[in-house]
Design a protein around this motif. Structure first.
Motif, PDB file in Angstrom:
ATOM      1  N   MET A  72      50.160  62.193  78.856  1.00 19.84           N
ATOM      2  CA  MET A  72      49.173  61.145  79.112  1.00 19.84           C
ATOM      3  C   MET A  72      47.795  61.524  78.582  1.00 19.84           C
ATOM      4  O   MET A  72      47.048  60.666  78.092  1.00 19.84           O
ATOM      5  CB  MET A  72      49.122  60.833  80.614  1.00 19.84           C
ATOM      6  N   PHE A  73      47.455  62.797  78.653  1.00 24.89           N
ATOM      7  CA  PHE A  73      46.187  63.266  78.088  1.00 24.89           C
ATOM      8  C   PHE A  73      46.174  63.051  76.573  1.00 24.89           C
ATOM      9  O   PHE A  73      45.179  62.580  76.001  1.00 24.89           O
ATOM     10  CB  PHE A  73      45.976  64.744  78.416  1.00 24.89           C
ATOM     11  N   GLY A  74      47.290  63.407  75.932  1.00 25.96           N
ATOM     12  CA  GLY A  74      47.382  63.231  74.490  1.00 25.96           C
ATOM     13  C   GLY A  74      47.323  61.766  74.084  1.00 25.96           C
ATOM     14  O   GLY A  74      46.684  61.408  73.095  1.00 25.96           O
ATOM     15  N   ILE A  75      48.012  60.905  74.845  1.00 26.37           N
ATOM     16  CA  ILE A  75      47.988  59.467  74.551  1.00 26.37           C
ATOM     17  C   ILE A  75      46.573  58.922  74.654  1.00 26.37           C
ATOM     18  O   ILE A  75      46.127  58.137  73.813  1.00 26.37           O
ATOM     19  CB  ILE A  75      48.931  58.716  75.506  1.00 26.37           C
ATOM     20  N   GLN A  76      45.859  59.339  75.688  1.00 22.99           N
ATOM     21  CA  GLN A  76      44.474  58.892  75.867  1.00 22.99           C
ATOM     22  C   GLN A  76      43.581  59.380  74.723  1.00 22.99           C
ATOM     23  O   GLN A  76      42.733  58.641  74.226  1.00 22.99           O
ATOM     24  CB  GLN A  76      43.934  59.401  77.204  1.00 22.99           C
ATOM     25  N   LYS A  77      43.793  60.607  74.273  1.00 17.00           N
ATOM     26  CA  LYS A  77      42.963  61.191  73.224  1.00 17.00           C
ATOM     27  C   LYS A  77      43.197  60.505  71.884  1.00 17.00           C
ATOM     28  O   LYS A  77      42.256  60.308  71.097  1.00 17.00           O
ATOM     29  CB  LYS A  77      43.247  62.687  73.114  1.00 17.00           C
ATOM     30  N   PHE A  78      44.457  60.130  71.605  1.00 22.12           N
ATOM     31  CA  PHE A  78      44.791  59.555  70.299  1.00 22.12           C
ATOM     32  C   PHE A  78      45.138  58.070  70.409  1.00 22.12           C
ATOM     33  O   PHE A  78      45.918  57.553  69.610  1.00 22.12           O
ATOM     34  CB  PHE A  78      45.975  60.311  69.679  1.00 22.12           C
ATOM     35  N   LYS A  79      44.532  57.405  71.365  1.00 25.32           N
ATOM     36  CA  LYS A  79      44.871  56.004  71.628  1.00 25.32           C
ATOM     37  C   LYS A  79      44.485  55.051  70.502  1.00 25.32           C
ATOM     38  O   LYS A  79      44.967  53.918  70.462  1.00 25.32           O
ATOM     39  CB  LYS A  79      44.211  55.542  72.933  1.00 25.32           C
ATOM     40  N   ASP A  80      43.640  55.491  69.595  1.00 24.94           N
ATOM     41  CA  ASP A  80      43.192  54.619  68.510  1.00 24.94           C
ATOM     42  C   ASP A  80      43.897  54.904  67.194  1.00 24.94           C
ATOM     43  O   ASP A  80      43.446  54.472  66.135  1.00 24.94           O
ATOM     44  CB  ASP A  80      41.678  54.752  68.314  1.00 24.94           C
ATOM     45  N   SER A  81      45.010  55.640  67.255  1.00 25.81           N
ATOM     46  CA  SER A  81      45.729  55.975  66.029  1.00 25.81           C
ATOM     47  C   SER A  81      47.231  55.891  66.255  1.00 25.81           C
ATOM     48  O   SER A  81      47.700  55.735  67.385  1.00 25.81           O
ATOM     49  CB  SER A  81      45.358  57.388  65.557  1.00 25.81           C
ATOM     50  N   GLY A  82      47.974  56.024  65.164  1.00 24.87           N
ATOM     51  CA  GLY A  82      49.426  56.003  65.251  1.00 24.87           C
ATOM     52  C   GLY A  82      49.980  57.175  66.034  1.00 24.87           C
ATOM     53  O   GLY A  82      51.092  57.104  66.570  1.00 24.87           O
ATOM     54  N   VAL A  83      49.215  58.261  66.102  1.00 24.85           N
ATOM     55  CA  VAL A  83      49.645  59.422  66.889  1.00 24.85           C
ATOM     56  C   VAL A  83      49.809  59.034  68.357  1.00 24.85           C
ATOM     57  O   VAL A  83      50.724  59.494  69.041  1.00 24.85           O
ATOM     58  CB  VAL A  83      48.634  60.580  66.749  1.00 24.85           C
ATOM     59  N   GLY A  84      48.922  58.159  68.831  1.00 22.24           N
ATOM     60  CA  GLY A  84      49.014  57.705  70.205  1.00 22.24           C
ATOM     61  C   GLY A  84      50.309  56.962  70.472  1.00 22.24           C
ATOM     62  O   GLY A  84      50.940  57.134  71.522  1.00 22.24           O
ATOM     63  N   VAL A  85      50.742  56.144  69.516  1.00 18.72           N
ATOM     64  CA  VAL A  85      52.011  55.421  69.655  1.00 18.72           C
ATOM     65  C   VAL A  85      53.173  56.399  69.693  1.00 18.72           C
ATOM     66  O   VAL A  85      54.087  56.286  70.514  1.00 18.72           O
ATOM     67  CB  VAL A  85      52.201  54.412  68.504  1.00 18.72           C
ATOM     68  N   ALA A  86      53.140  57.397  68.775  1.00 16.69           N
ATOM     69  CA  ALA A  86      54.206  58.403  68.725  1.00 16.69           C
ATOM     70  C   ALA A  86      54.285  59.184  70.041  1.00 16.69           C
ATOM     71  O   ALA A  86      55.378  59.440  70.570  1.00 16.69           O
ATOM     72  CB  ALA A  86      53.978  59.347  67.554  1.00 16.69           C
ATOM     73  N   LEU A  87      53.129  59.558  70.582  1.00 18.63           N
ATOM     74  CA  LEU A  87      53.106  60.285  71.849  1.00 18.63           C
ATOM     75  C   LEU A  87      53.620  59.416  72.992  1.00 18.63           C
ATOM     76  O   LEU A  87      54.334  59.902  73.877  1.00 18.63           O
ATOM     77  CB  LEU A  87      51.685  60.766  72.148  1.00 18.63           C
ATOM     78  N   LEU A  88      53.269  58.142  72.963  1.00 17.05           N
ATOM     79  CA  LEU A  88      53.746  57.229  73.998  1.00 17.05           C
ATOM     80  C   LEU A  88      55.267  57.125  73.962  1.00 17.05           C
ATOM     81  O   LEU A  88      55.929  57.192  75.010  1.00 17.05           O
ATOM     82  CB  LEU A  88      53.120  55.852  73.823  1.00 17.05           C
ATOM     83  N   LEU A  89      55.834  56.972  72.767  1.00 16.59           N
ATOM     84  CA  LEU A  89      57.289  56.878  72.651  1.00 16.59           C
ATOM     85  C   LEU A  89      57.951  58.201  73.043  1.00 16.59           C
ATOM     86  O   LEU A  89      59.035  58.212  73.638  1.00 16.59           O
ATOM     87  CB  LEU A  89      57.671  56.481  71.227  1.00 16.59           C
ATOM     88  N   GLY A  90      57.308  59.329  72.713  1.00 16.74           N
ATOM     89  CA  GLY A  90      57.827  60.620  73.159  1.00 16.74           C
ATOM     90  C   GLY A  90      57.796  60.746  74.668  1.00 16.74           C
ATOM     91  O   GLY A  90      58.731  61.280  75.295  1.00 16.74           O
ATOM     92  N   PHE A  91      56.731  60.231  75.268  1.00 11.53           N
ATOM     93  CA  PHE A  91      56.610  60.257  76.723  1.00 11.53           C
ATOM     94  C   PHE A  91      57.698  59.405  77.371  1.00 11.53           C
ATOM     95  O   PHE A  91      58.307  59.819  78.366  1.00 11.53           O
ATOM     96  CB  PHE A  91      55.235  59.738  77.129  1.00 11.53           C
ATOM     97  N   THR A  92      57.975  58.231  76.805  1.00  7.54           N
ATOM     98  CA  THR A  92      59.004  57.372  77.404  1.00  7.54           C
ATOM     99  C   THR A  92      60.399  57.989  77.242  1.00  7.54           C
ATOM    100  O   THR A  92      61.265  57.790  78.093  1.00  7.54           O
ATOM    101  CB  THR A  92      58.972  55.962  76.781  1.00  7.54           C
ATOM    102  N   PHE A  93      60.606  58.740  76.151  1.00 13.66           N
ATOM    103  CA  PHE A  93      61.873  59.468  76.000  1.00 13.66           C
ATOM    104  C   PHE A  93      62.000  60.525  77.093  1.00 13.66           C
ATOM    105  O   PHE A  93      63.066  60.678  77.712  1.00 13.66           O
ATOM    106  CB  PHE A  93      61.938  60.126  74.621  1.00 13.66           C
ATOM    107  N   PHE A  94      60.925  61.255  77.320  1.00 11.12           N
ATOM    108  CA  PHE A  94      60.900  62.268  78.391  1.00 11.12           C
ATOM    109  C   PHE A  94      61.176  61.629  79.745  1.00 11.12           C
ATOM    110  O   PHE A  94      61.946  62.168  80.553  1.00 11.12           O
ATOM    111  CB  PHE A  94      59.546  62.969  78.394  1.00 11.12           C
ATOM    112  N   MET A  95      60.566  60.468  80.002  1.00  8.27           N
ATOM    113  CA  MET A  95      60.781  59.798  81.286  1.00  8.27           C
ATOM    114  C   MET A  95      62.220  59.315  81.409  1.00  8.27           C
ATOM    115  O   MET A  95      62.771  59.247  82.517  1.00  8.27           O
ATOM    116  CB  MET A  95      59.810  58.630  81.430  1.00  8.27           C
ATOM    117  N   GLY A  96      62.835  58.961  80.277  1.00 10.58           N
ATOM    118  CA  GLY A  96      64.245  58.611  80.304  1.00 10.58           C
ATOM    119  C   GLY A  96      65.106  59.801  80.711  1.00 10.58           C
ATOM    120  O   GLY A  96      66.048  59.671  81.505  1.00 10.58           O
TER     121      GLY A  96
END
Length: 231
Positions: A72-96
């Motif tokens: 979540m820290f990484g998503i917040q930090k890179f929220k204005d770039s594609g990295v934020g999307v990648a981190l979000l999808l990685g986070f949802t995989f982890f939550m799965g």
């Protein structure tokens, strides 16, 4: 008359632009939320099919929080770039992956598949109703933020306590409260987008994803207790 007319046109154009921007953020949030379900399902499938071991108890909970907050820290930090999307999808995989113990427990019931689909359908209905209310009502839900945050803190403390107490009654109460609190959070989070309080669709998706995830897990837990068939 002319200056006033020009001023009104400027105001109307400004309002129109703001509405268009908010609608775009909301639309992108819904699309990314739908996309985030794919890695969640994939993570859950891998966890269940490979029977991945999951750390339990207090240590497992601490490790889970550390990884989750890191994402979540990484998503917040890179929220204005594609990295934020990648981190979000990685986070949802982890939550799965983190759904593995609950899903394996539920699938141990004869009607486990039905319970999972019921929880999924129930979660979808809650989201649809709450999101519709948030986008159509004129009532302001912004004042709920501090109360809902306090409720989440209480839920976390109760969950930590129940790791050691192992009280089934407390577990039921926690799940019921979680459904109520995170349903209200959907109202709050979606309306923040509608009112312009949230302008980034990546962080908006993260917030709503967590609402939906917690409703699903809590509802599935209750369904397993109330309707699980061991035969």
């Amino acid at each position: 008359m002319f200056p006033n007319t020009q001023t009104q046109r400027t105001v109307d154009l400004t309002k129109g632009g703001q509405v268009a921007t908010r609608n775009k953020v909301l639309r992108n949030t819904y699309w990314l939320l739908a996309l985030s379900m794919i890695p969640t399902v994939l993570g859950a499938f891998i966890g269940v099919s490979m029977e991945l071991p999951m750390l339990g108890g207090g240590m497992g909970f601490i490790i889970f929080l550390a990884i989750a907050f890191g994402f979540m820290f990484g998503i917040q930090k890179f929220k204005d770039s594609g990295v934020g999307v990648a981190l979000l999808l990685g986070f949802t995989f982890f939550m799965g992956l983190m759904l593995t113990p609950l899903l394996r427990h539920t699938l141990g019931f004869a009607n486990g598949g039905t319970l999972i689909m019921t929880a999924f359908g129930g979660t979808a209905c809650v989201f649809a109703v709450m999101a519709s209310i948030a986008t159509t009502t004129k009532r302001d839900f912004s004042g709920m933020g501090s109360w809902l945050f306090a409720g989440v803190i209480v839920l976390i403390l109760a969950a930590v306590a129940n790791i050691f107490l192992q009280m089934s009654a407390l577990s039921i109460v926690i799940s019921m409260l979680a459904i109520g609190i995170f349903s209200a959070f959907i109202l709050y989070d979606v309306q923040r987008i509608v009112n312009g309080g949230e302008t980034n669709y990546i962080t908006a998706t993260l917030a709503i994803y967590l609402d939906v995830y917690n409703i699903f897990t809590s509802l599935l837990h209750l369904l397993g207790i109330a309707g699980g068939d061991r035969e």
